[in-house]
Motif scaffolding. Sequence first.
Motif: not given
Length: 193
Positions: A27-32
């Motif tokens: 979830e720490n990976i930004p979605s965009e």
Amino acid sequence: MSFYMFARAIVKGILTPVYRYEVIGAENIPSEGGVLLCSNHIDNLDPPTVGVTCPRPISFMAKAELFKAPFLKTVLPKLETFPVKRGMADREALRQGLKILKEGKVLGLFPEGTRSKDGKLGKGMAGVGFFALRSKAAVVPCAVIGPYKRFARLKVVYGPPIQMDELRERKASADEVTEAIMKSIGKLIEKYQ
């Protein structure tokens, strides 16, 4: 379905039964938006491992020698992987990496530049700091915690994005930024090993 997603599904199907992945912090990976994903490097399987556990497609920078192998020179570009000449300032690779980040994609790098012989985190290369400073991308540390042993648990940990504002504002050197990134990767390894 893109070739990347097709290949990802196949690789995931092959690797998952052999290495029981425990993914922490996806979830720490930004979605965009652009993301500079920086991971330690302990094995040749790190790129596919990070590729199948990251929620977004990754464009990896890989050593130019890989693009000379008959099979790989055809497949790697289809996987959005591009070459870098090691041991020199490869301007074309730097331009390509910045373009990927500017387009709002994920650029995957192994800051050590080569696999660790003893599994310990090595020194990062300044090129990583260059990408972090010259882009507005989120910088996400990643730790692959092995070893790669059949049927053993393998952890892939994604840390929260590194706060880059202060470093960018005071025009920190590429070496300073690389050091900050390596410290973040090191903390993930210490915490989850």
